[in-house]
Design a protein around this motif. Structure first.
Motif, PDB file in Angstrom:
ATOM      1  N   VAL A   1      -8.684  67.168  39.296  1.00  0.00           N
ATOM      2  CA  VAL A   1      -7.685  67.128  38.662  1.00  0.00           C
ATOM      3  C   VAL A   1      -6.507  67.846  39.077  1.00  0.00           C
ATOM      4  O   VAL A   1      -6.718  68.966  40.387  1.00  0.00           O
ATOM      5  N   VAL A   2      -5.105  67.510  39.257  1.00  0.00           N
ATOM      6  CA  VAL A   2      -4.230  67.985  39.230  1.00  0.00           C
ATOM      7  C   VAL A   2      -3.519  69.513  37.866  1.00  0.00           C
ATOM      8  O   VAL A   2      -3.661  68.398  37.363  1.00  0.00           O
TER       9      VAL A   2
ATOM     10  N   ALA B   1      -4.036  66.832  34.634  1.00  0.00           N
ATOM     11  CA  ALA B   1      -3.400  64.712  35.157  1.00  0.00           C
ATOM     12  C   ALA B   1      -5.652  64.944  35.743  1.00  0.00           C
ATOM     13  O   ALA B   1      -5.224  65.428  36.722  1.00  0.00           O
ATOM     14  N   ALA B   2      -5.704  64.376  35.498  1.00  0.00           N
ATOM     15  CA  ALA B   2      -6.952  63.654  36.003  1.00  0.00           C
ATOM     16  C   ALA B   2      -7.113  62.412  36.185  1.00  0.00           C
ATOM     17  O   ALA B   2      -7.297  60.916  35.762  1.00  0.00           O
ATOM     18  N   ASP B   3      -7.646  61.784  38.043  1.00  0.00           N
ATOM     19  CA  ASP B   3      -8.133  60.518  37.488  1.00  0.00           C
ATOM     20  C   ASP B   3      -8.593  60.921  38.854  1.00  0.00           C
ATOM     21  O   ASP B   3      -8.741  62.037  40.200  1.00  0.00           O
ATOM     22  N   ARG B   4      -8.773  59.584  39.885  1.00  0.00           N
ATOM     23  CA  ARG B   4      -9.631  59.701  41.069  1.00  0.00           C
ATOM     24  C   ARG B   4      -7.975  60.006  41.932  1.00  0.00           C
ATOM     25  O   ARG B   4      -7.195  59.710  41.722  1.00  0.00           O
TER      26      ARG B   4
ATOM     27  N   GLY C   1      -6.667  65.643  29.921  1.00  0.00           N
ATOM     28  CA  GLY C   1      -5.728  66.042  31.314  1.00  0.00           C
ATOM     29  C   GLY C   1      -5.779  64.452  31.418  1.00  0.00           C
ATOM     30  O   GLY C   1      -6.217  63.924  32.573  1.00  0.00           O
ATOM     31  N   ASP C   2      -6.142  63.421  30.441  1.00  0.00           N
ATOM     32  CA  ASP C   2      -6.347  61.920  30.533  1.00  0.00           C
ATOM     33  C   ASP C   2      -6.295  61.519  31.596  1.00  0.00           C
ATOM     34  O   ASP C   2      -6.064  60.174  32.196  1.00  0.00           O
ATOM     35  N   ALA C   3      -7.822  61.622  31.896  1.00  0.00           N
ATOM     36  CA  ALA C   3      -8.913  61.388  32.606  1.00  0.00           C
ATOM     37  C   ALA C   3      -9.386  59.200  32.608  1.00  0.00           C
ATOM     38  O   ALA C   3      -9.621  59.813  31.408  1.00  0.00           O
ATOM     39  N   PRO C   4      -9.404  58.152  33.244  1.00  0.00           N
ATOM     40  CA  PRO C   4     -10.145  56.964  32.731  1.00  0.00           C
ATOM     41  C   PRO C   4     -11.108  57.623  32.398  1.00  0.00           C
ATOM     42  O   PRO C   4     -12.295  58.390  33.557  1.00  0.00           O
ATOM     43  N   ASP C   5     -12.006  56.610  31.659  1.00  0.00           N
ATOM     44  CA  ASP C   5     -12.783  57.323  31.098  1.00  0.00           C
ATOM     45  C   ASP C   5     -14.456  56.385  32.183  1.00  0.00           C
ATOM     46  O   ASP C   5     -15.274  57.005  32.072  1.00  0.00           O
ATOM     47  N   ASP C   6     -13.327  55.443  32.732  1.00  0.00           N
ATOM     48  CA  ASP C   6     -14.266  54.591  34.292  1.00  0.00           C
ATOM     49  C   ASP C   6     -14.601  55.551  35.808  1.00  0.00           C
ATOM     50  O   ASP C   6     -15.131  55.239  36.605  1.00  0.00           O
TER      51      ASP C   6
ATOM     52  N   ASP D   1      -6.953  59.210  44.791  1.00  0.00           N
ATOM     53  CA  ASP D   1      -5.645  58.138  45.996  1.00  0.00           C
ATOM     54  C   ASP D   1      -4.825  57.444  44.563  1.00  0.00           C
ATOM     55  O   ASP D   1      -4.407  57.447  45.067  1.00  0.00           O
ATOM     56  N   HIS D   2      -5.561  57.810  43.288  1.00  0.00           N
ATOM     57  CA  HIS D   2      -3.916  57.526  42.314  1.00  0.00           C
ATOM     58  C   HIS D   2      -3.309  58.520  41.696  1.00  0.00           C
ATOM     59  O   HIS D   2      -2.247  58.242  41.905  1.00  0.00           O
ATOM     60  N   LEU D   3      -4.030  59.385  41.873  1.00  0.00           N
ATOM     61  CA  LEU D   3      -3.085  60.841  41.779  1.00  0.00           C
ATOM     62  C   LEU D   3      -1.782  61.303  43.152  1.00  0.00           C
ATOM     63  O   LEU D   3      -0.795  61.983  42.715  1.00  0.00           O
ATOM     64  N   ALA D   4      -2.522  60.953  44.241  1.00  0.00           N
ATOM     65  CA  ALA D   4      -1.495  60.892  45.126  1.00  0.00           C
ATOM     66  C   ALA D   4      -0.320  60.377  44.451  1.00  0.00           C
ATOM     67  O   ALA D   4       0.706  60.003  46.260  1.00  0.00           O
ATOM     68  N   ASP D   5      -0.399  59.083  43.832  1.00  0.00           N
ATOM     69  CA  ASP D   5       0.899  58.265  44.104  1.00  0.00           C
ATOM     70  C   ASP D   5       1.675  58.908  42.601  1.00  0.00           C
ATOM     71  O   ASP D   5       2.808  58.417  41.810  1.00  0.00           O
ATOM     72  N   GLU D   6       1.295  60.000  41.685  1.00  0.00           N
ATOM     73  CA  GLU D   6       1.897  60.198  40.568  1.00  0.00           C
ATOM     74  C   GLU D   6       3.032  61.711  41.290  1.00  0.00           C
ATOM     75  O   GLU D   6       3.224  62.788  42.538  1.00  0.00           O
ATOM     76  N   ASP D   7       3.777  61.868  40.033  1.00  0.00           N
ATOM     77  CA  ASP D   7       5.075  63.175  40.317  1.00  0.00           C
ATOM     78  C   ASP D   7       4.346  63.973  39.389  1.00  0.00           C
ATOM     79  O   ASP D   7       4.165  63.888  38.394  1.00  0.00           O
ATOM     80  N   PHE D   8       3.896  64.708  39.393  1.00  0.00           N
ATOM     81  CA  PHE D   8       3.846  66.390  38.254  1.00  0.00           C
ATOM     82  C   PHE D   8       5.159  67.331  38.624  1.00  0.00           C
ATOM     83  O   PHE D   8       4.790  68.610  37.690  1.00  0.00           O
ATOM     84  N   GLY D   9       6.015  67.316  38.671  1.00  0.00           N
ATOM     85  CA  GLY D   9       6.780  68.381  38.497  1.00  0.00           C
ATOM     86  C   GLY D   9       7.064  69.533  39.668  1.00  0.00           C
ATOM     87  O   GLY D   9       6.154  69.298  40.409  1.00  0.00           O
TER      88      GLY D   9
END
Length: 260
Positions: A203-204, A216-219, A253-258, A221-229
């Motif tokens: 979670v960022v 923002a919540a995700d795996r 945080g829009d975390a994917p259900d999976d 390795d997925h967060l590594a590809d995002e831009d959080f400003g």
């Protein structure tokens, strides 16, 4: 009298009412912004808002030669200020102890901290956070990309089913750094941690204390590809989630259900 005042998380308005009153009555105000920084403001706006002058101290001036602060506090009302809370994740208890040794009265006016904001903004329960850690820039500690202490802290917390709050490094008044100030961002942190924890939930939190913070919540390795400003950013590696925590990360945080 030496009063430690926390300025809060984001800009000149983040201070408490009691903190602002302490600055208004102080004869001198000393500040340090190498531990953290109010990225939503600057020195000029701080001084204008509080109608006061701030004397900025570097790390050496606080930790090695605090005599000007202590000498002033022996005869005047002195405020010592930082972003956040002056006693959280800092070494300023040393300054307070030095004041007590000289018979100088002290008090603390607390400010909002990243610790409380991380829990409040994400919905992760504060009593389920374990030991915290700081992720340094790779060239700041002389080792590999991620110190073993960071990996061990995250793994130990997860073994106990606790969340880990990861503070992200800043380069401000760093004796080992000659460049401009720099703030580690959430995607950089996630990229550094991806080899060890890429499949884990992360979670960022970006710009806590501002009018528009980001969660923002995700795996990882997925967060590594995002831009959080713009900074400041935090990264949380949760343990197993309670149902309400899971719902909060999906909704806030829009975390994917999976992933949750």
């Amino acid at each position: 009298m030496l009063t430690f005042v926390g300025l809060g998380l984001y800009d000149e308005r983040s201070i408490t009412v009691e903190g602002r009153e302490a600055l208004q009555t102080a004869d001198q105000i000393f500040a340090e912004f190498y531990t953290s920084k109010l990225v939503g403001t600057d020195l000029q706006r701080l001084e204008y808002y509080h109608d006061a002058s701030f004397e900025i101290l570097d790390r050496a001036g606080v930790e090695q030669d605090p005599e000007p602060v202590l000498e002033a506090a022996e005869s005047e009302d002195v405020a010592f200020v930082t972003a956040g809370d002056t006693m959280i994740s800092t070494t300023h208890v040393d300054l307070r102890l030095r004041a007590h040794e000289r018979g100088i009265r002290t008090r603390i006016v607390h400010g909002t901290t990243a610790q409380t904001a991380a829990s409040s903004l994400t919905g992760l329960q504060n009593y389920r956070f374990g030991k915290e850690t700081t992720l340094p820039f790779p060239d700041a500690h002389g080792g590999g990309d991620v110190p073993d202490s960071v990996v061990d802290t995250i793994e130990d917390n997860r073994d106990r089913n606790l969340h880990t709050l990861v503070y992200l490094d800043i380069k401000v008044d760093d004796p080992h750094w000659d460049g401009d100030e720099e703030f580690m961002r959430g995607d950089q942190a996630a990229s550094l941690l991806a080899d060890e924890f890429g499949s884990y939930l992360g979670v960022v939190v970006a710009r806590a204390g501002s009018a528009n913070p980001v969660v923002a919540a995700d795996r990882i390795d997925h967060l590594a590809d995002e831009d959080f400003g713009r900074p400041l950013h935090l990264l949380i590696v949760p343990g197993n989630l309670h149902d309400m925590e899971r719902d909060a990360l999906v909704e806030l945080g829009d975390a994917p259900d999976d992933v949750v």
